[in-house]
Enzyme design. Sequence first.
Site, PDB file in Angstrom:
ATOM      1  N   THR A 186       0.835  -1.187   0.000  1.00  0.00           N
ATOM      2  CA  THR A 186       0.000   0.000   0.000  1.00  0.00           C
ATOM      3  C   THR A 186       0.872   1.238   0.000  1.00  0.00           C
ATOM      4  O   THR A 186       1.914   1.260   0.645  1.00  0.00           O
ATOM      5  CB  THR A 186      -0.951   0.033   1.219  1.00  0.00           C
ATOM      6  OG1 THR A 186      -1.622   1.293   1.241  1.00  0.00           O
ATOM      7  CG2 THR A 186      -0.223  -0.145   2.541  1.00  0.00           C
ATOM      8  N   GLU A 331      -4.344  -2.447   5.460  1.00  0.00           N
ATOM      9  CA  GLU A 331      -3.831  -2.952   6.748  1.00  0.00           C
ATOM     10  C   GLU A 331      -4.892  -3.701   7.545  1.00  0.00           C
ATOM     11  O   GLU A 331      -4.602  -4.293   8.574  1.00  0.00           O
ATOM     12  CB  GLU A 331      -3.312  -1.774   7.594  1.00  0.00           C
ATOM     13  CG  GLU A 331      -1.994  -1.182   7.115  1.00  0.00           C
ATOM     14  CD  GLU A 331      -2.161  -0.065   6.094  1.00  0.00           C
ATOM     15  OE1 GLU A 331      -3.224   0.005   5.452  1.00  0.00           O
ATOM     16  OE2 GLU A 331      -1.223   0.740   5.941  1.00  0.00           O
ATOM     17  N   LYS A 444      -6.153  10.416  -2.269  1.00  0.00           N
ATOM     18  CA  LYS A 444      -6.809   9.224  -2.808  1.00  0.00           C
ATOM     19  C   LYS A 444      -7.688   9.610  -3.988  1.00  0.00           C
ATOM     20  O   LYS A 444      -8.730  10.226  -3.821  1.00  0.00           O
ATOM     21  CB  LYS A 444      -7.613   8.511  -1.731  1.00  0.00           C
ATOM     22  CG  LYS A 444      -7.757   7.049  -2.071  1.00  0.00           C
ATOM     23  CD  LYS A 444      -8.154   6.195  -0.925  1.00  0.00           C
ATOM     24  CE  LYS A 444      -7.884   4.744  -1.263  1.00  0.00           C
ATOM     25  NZ  LYS A 444      -8.632   3.829  -0.431  1.00  0.00           N
ATOM     26  N   TRP A 449      -4.100   5.495  -4.423  1.00  0.00           N
ATOM     27  CA  TRP A 449      -3.252   6.453  -3.715  1.00  0.00           C
ATOM     28  C   TRP A 449      -2.306   7.203  -4.645  1.00  0.00           C
ATOM     29  O   TRP A 449      -1.765   6.648  -5.585  1.00  0.00           O
ATOM     30  CB  TRP A 449      -2.382   5.739  -2.679  1.00  0.00           C
ATOM     31  CG  TRP A 449      -3.141   5.175  -1.531  1.00  0.00           C
ATOM     32  CD1 TRP A 449      -3.267   3.850  -1.220  1.00  0.00           C
ATOM     33  CD2 TRP A 449      -3.870   5.894  -0.540  1.00  0.00           C
ATOM     34  NE1 TRP A 449      -4.032   3.715  -0.090  1.00  0.00           N
ATOM     35  CE2 TRP A 449      -4.418   4.944   0.343  1.00  0.00           C
ATOM     36  CE3 TRP A 449      -4.118   7.254  -0.318  1.00  0.00           C
ATOM     37  CZ2 TRP A 449      -5.200   5.315   1.438  1.00  0.00           C
ATOM     38  CZ3 TRP A 449      -4.899   7.612   0.769  1.00  0.00           C
ATOM     39  CH2 TRP A 449      -5.434   6.651   1.630  1.00  0.00           C
TER      40      TRP A 449
END
Length: 549
Positions: A186, A331, A444, A449
């Site tokens: 990420t 996460e 975002k 991202w």
Amino acid sequence: MHGLMMHKQLLISSLIEHADRHHGDTPIVSRRVEGDIHRYTFRDCHRRARQMASALTGLGVQPADRIGTLAWNGYRHLELYYGIGGMGAIVHTINPRLHEDQVAYIANHAEDQYIFFDMTFLPLIKLIAGRCHTVKAFIAMTDQAHMPTDAGIDNLLCYEDLLQQGSCDYAWPDLDEDAACTLCYTSGTTGNPKGVLYSHRSSLLHTYAAALPDALNCSARDVILPVVPMFHVNAWGLPYIACMVGAKLVFPGPALDGQSLFELLEAEQVTLSAGVPTVWQGLLGHLEVTGQRFSSMKRTIIGGAACPTAMLHTFQEIFGVAVLHVWGMTELSPIGTIGTLKARHLVMSPAERNAVQSKQGRAVFGVDMKIVGTDGVELPWDGATSGDLMVRGPWVVRDYFRNEGECSPLLEHAGQTWFLTGDVATIDGDGFMQITDRSKDVIKSGGEWIGSIDLENIALSHPSVAQAACIAAKHAKWDERPLLIIVRKAQAALTREDLLAFYDGKIAKWWTPDDVVFVDTIPLGATGKVLKNCLREQFGDHLLVKVVS
Ligand code: AMP
């Protein structure tokens, strides 16, 4: 005294085994990269996943080896989910929308041994092939008839040829449920992308919780079409959930425009779909133009970015499709909260209900959450006081993969260990969490991202730039887009066009900031850090009021 129940490891392979045994005839339908529709069943998928596991064993793949994928949502990707994970190796799904430098960084950081790719991504593979130091071969997810003749890649294999080398008699090994099965990077934090390493156990527990009636409410009567990519947090767990409950799966491949999605939703009589708001904007836009209506879709999962109230209204009041507003993170595997209503909300007017559903929702069992003020004190659940959102649970990250020397993502609070999400939120008396801001420094855009630090560093390397800050500015289509705030060096005659042209080739094209605002000073805090919240307050609406060419 221990209980006297069997101890069976919670393993990914048990999902596809269950789907084969109890829902063997249930179809899996995929739109292929070539454009045609492929159909088979869970039984076929299980056989081919085992064959692939056997073929990979033949290639020398060992437990815990990382195997990369650069692929759309499709049946071969699903076979890899189970084939690689089931044999004890680790499926490393890579986001192909990243710049080639980041893709190469991620593949090297993960030490991928092989990379599977859809033919769409052949140009990307050509760019990175010589830079992926641990990759022994690249495997094109196609058959011999569609293999490129002049790819210029030495170590290129064909998926279907490789599969044929495997045995259908392969039996899944009995692994430790805490072993890793999937890896997903990420960019949701600053700096280089970070790997979140899911275990068999965490994935299974997430699957149980996500399928519950007050969560995604999935069953064998459902037809599920995940628009959310399998390269982004396992398509929110839907490929696992479908196997657990025996739902028919429909994969859209690369065709994510409104018309193609609508055709597939209708042709396959999809009941449940999932995606970021930007995707649904495209679909709703298509329906507005054509006047078409859904004949089968009952629910849609919207997450990754806040679901606009207008979208809730359109889906629910105009099309009769219930919205499940979901908040999660890579996460968190990813599901944290879901906006399923409680009984007392059912008597509300549609407008009042939509207001409740605009919030990000209640924690699913397994995720504990709280909000904490800047003084470290836990804040009340009054729907008004906002603070840093923290979570804990068995499918929440404990550390990033090979996070050597970097600080832990966890912190101790009130005697317990928590993960600081970087989101700022309120929680109301019914437990509905609402995101009000973000403390992490990222943008975002359409659910993907963009690293503000990377964009600032490039601006700062321009000889005419003295100071640079990049913020998330609100955008009607993409939710957020990068906006540069720049202080020029004295006497420098830098223009917006010069600076934006300076980004060419340094980042993925879609990361290029939408606009540049030149200012005399940038506000700094006591420690010399740019006060991004002040800039967001001042310039957050810049792109809404200014139509940028
Ligand atoms: P990712 O790890 O890419 O899934 O991104 C997770 C982040 O996306 C969260 O920390 C939030 O900042 C944002 N996010 C995810 N879902 C929502 C939502 N429903 N509403 C607002 N922001 C969201």
